[in-house]
Scaffold this motif. Structure first.
Motif, mmCIF file in Angstrom:
data_model
loop_
_atom_site.group_PDB
_atom_site.id
_atom_site.type_symbol
_atom_site.label_atom_id
_atom_site.label_comp_id
_atom_site.label_asym_id
_atom_site.label_seq_id
_atom_site.Cartn_x
_atom_site.Cartn_y
_atom_site.Cartn_z
ATOM 1 N N SER A 191 -39.286 43.829 55.086
ATOM 2 C CA SER A 191 -39.448 42.560 54.394
ATOM 3 C C SER A 191 -39.167 42.717 52.902
ATOM 4 N N ALA A 243 -35.447 43.061 52.343
ATOM 5 C CA ALA A 243 -34.770 41.784 52.546
ATOM 6 C C ALA A 243 -34.889 40.891 51.314
ATOM 7 N N LEU A 244 -36.087 40.811 50.741
ATOM 8 C CA LEU A 244 -36.293 39.923 49.608
ATOM 9 C C LEU A 244 -35.589 40.421 48.348
ATOM 10 N N TRP A 245 -35.822 41.692 47.990
ATOM 11 C CA TRP A 245 -35.327 42.172 46.707
ATOM 12 C C TRP A 245 -33.834 42.472 46.697
ATOM 13 N N PHE A 282 -43.842 34.104 52.434
ATOM 14 C CA PHE A 282 -42.489 33.567 52.488
ATOM 15 C C PHE A 282 -42.471 32.042 52.576
ATOM 16 N N PHE A 325 -46.492 38.196 47.694
ATOM 17 C CA PHE A 325 -45.702 39.096 48.526
ATOM 18 C C PHE A 325 -45.942 40.563 48.170
ATOM 19 N N GLY A 360 -33.790 45.887 56.496
ATOM 20 C CA GLY A 360 -34.009 44.603 55.848
ATOM 21 C C GLY A 360 -32.989 44.326 54.767
ATOM 22 N N SER A 361 -32.627 45.363 54.005
ATOM 23 C CA SER A 361 -31.648 45.206 52.933
ATOM 24 C C SER A 361 -30.276 44.840 53.483
ATOM 25 N N SER A 406 -30.297 41.334 54.946
ATOM 26 C CA SER A 406 -30.417 40.350 53.876
ATOM 27 C C SER A 406 -29.078 40.098 53.195
ATOM 28 N N VAL A 445 -32.654 34.470 54.494
ATOM 29 C CA VAL A 445 -33.328 35.663 53.975
ATOM 30 C C VAL A 445 -34.834 35.527 54.153
ATOM 31 N N CYS A 446 -35.372 34.354 53.881
ATOM 32 C CA CYS A 446 -36.815 34.133 54.021
ATOM 33 C C CYS A 446 -37.262 34.205 55.473
ATOM 34 N N GLY A 486 -37.216 37.816 56.404
ATOM 35 C CA GLY A 486 -38.274 38.498 55.663
ATOM 36 C C GLY A 486 -39.643 38.262 56.257
#
Length: 403
Positions: A211, A214-216, A276, A296, A337-338, A341, A353-354, A357
């Motif tokens: 997660s 995915a976000l960053w 999220f 988060f 995740g990366s 994403s 992405v959310c 995530g």
């Protein structure tokens, strides 16, 4: 050790707020730059699997210094890279050798007093987490003034300082394990097979960090594009909202020392998934995005410290190998995740992405719920509790029965 882990791990995150700048500098699409970030994470996972176990076999101070000297050279090549492919190769070398930070963390647990392992690990990890946060801020500010290449030169200089500081201050502790390198690596799989707690914590950690990846990985693209159109410096400052993660680390460490790691893990996973709902609103609101990041990062880092505190208590003589098993799965999750994403953002935007995530920690939370049910049933059966549940109680430490 706290200072050094922060400096070391920062090298893996300098590129994250510079995605747009790197894409422009090399004339590459966002998916290609995202792939470079993924390579760094995958290389880190490879280093966890192949280099961190050496912490149980070799003298740690010398091992860490040699690895970080290679990191310095890799960062210099990144700063001078004429093409994105060379940058990716050098970045992979940096990712491979910065696993030295993961040799220091179990070392800190080893020298901690009984009953204070959670507190000590969380202290060292606080330095590591602050390093991750500050790296993004520094990267954005330095790139805005001196260009993105200066960021990696700064990283090389700070890492060189850490090398000297560690060589001068780390204690020399003879390794407790004597076996061949192939047997050492093989024993990691033995630990995974024999320790059900370790397997569970590997999944919890991987779900949380997937997660995170995915976000960053995609947040830089979101902030650089309309309607925000932010520069590198401002994008880097957004990382400061993750300071809640460092606070969560100390809180989670205290809970672990009190035998509350199991309920804390479920709560932190739930926080990650729920965050999220707010992060998704960040596509149109910077305020919502900032609030979502605070929630988060609190969940991600709290879950991570809870996992580490339990894992290190399983077999004190094999902490580096336990860390290898746990952190390898952790960063494989981050790389997964990366990669997802980067691909999803390019094709379906921030909403996708959310969704991905939130899906990862939800899977971890469902497994945690199943584990909780198993523990309750085992307690109801009394002496009929299965070996896996007995191991969970032993690893949880004092107060575990209250969980």
């Amino acid at each position: 050790m706290t200072f050094a882990t922060g400096v070391i791990i920062a090298n893996n995150y300098y590129a994250q707020p510079l995605e747009a700048a790197l894409a422009t500098a090399f004339g590459a699409p966002s998916s290609a730059v995202g792939a470079v970030l993924t390579i760094i994470q995958v290389s880190y996972a490879i280093g966890l699997a192949t280099l961190v176990p050496l912490g149980d076999l070799l003298e740690r101070r010398r091992l860490v210094v040699v690895m970080l000297s290679v990191t310095v050279l890799g960062l210099i090549v990144v700063a001078a890279a004429p093409t994105l492919s060379i940058l990716a190769a050098a970045g992979g070398l940096v990712g491979l050798t910065t696993v030295a930070a993961q040799i220091l963390v179990p070392f800190a647990a080893q020298i901690a007093k009984d009953g204070e392992q959670g507190k000590v690990v969380s202290t060292v990890m606080s330095g590591l987490l602050i390093g991750i946060l500050v790296s993004r801020v520094i990267a954005g500010l330095i790139a805005a003034v001196f260009g993105w290449r200066a960021v990696f030169l700064l990283g090389a200089g700070l890492t060189a300082i850490a090398v000297v500081a560690l060589w001068r201050s780390l204690p020399v502790v003879a390794p407790a394990t004597r076996m061949s390198y192939p047997r050492l690596l093989g024993s990691v799989f033995t630990l995974i097979r024999e320790e059900p707690v370790l397997r569970l914590r590997m999944v919890y950690g991987a779900s949380g960090y997937a997660s995170f990846g995915a976000l960053w990985t995609s947040i830089g693209f979101l902030l650089a594009a309309p309607p925000f159109s932010l520069g590198e410096a401002t994008i880097g400052l957004f990382a400061l909202f993750g300071v809640a993660g460092a606070l969560a680390a100390r809180f989670a460490g205290r809970l672990a020392d009190r035998g509350r790691a199991h309920p804390a893990t479920g709560a932190f996973l739930a926080v990650i998934a729920a965050s999220f709902a707010v992060v998704a609103l960040g596509a149109h609101s910077l305020v919502a995005l900032a609030i979502g990041l605070v929630i988060f990062d609190f969940g991600v880092q709290g879950s991570h410290i809870s996992n580490q505190s339990v894992v290190y208590a399983l077999r004190p003589e094999a902490r580096s190998r336990l860390n290898t098993a746990y952190m390898t799965s952790y960063f494989i999750g981050g790389a997964t995740g990366s990669g997802l994403s980067a691909a999803l953002y390019a094709s379906h935007g921030w909403a996708a992405v959310c969704w991905i995530g939130a899906a990862f920690p939800t899977v971890g939370l469902l497994l945690w719920a199943a584990e909780s049910l198993s523990r309750r049933r085992a307690r109801a059966r009394g002496s009929a509790a299965p070996r896996g549940v007995d191991a969970l109680t032993r690893a949880a430490g004092p107060g575990a029965e209250r969980d």
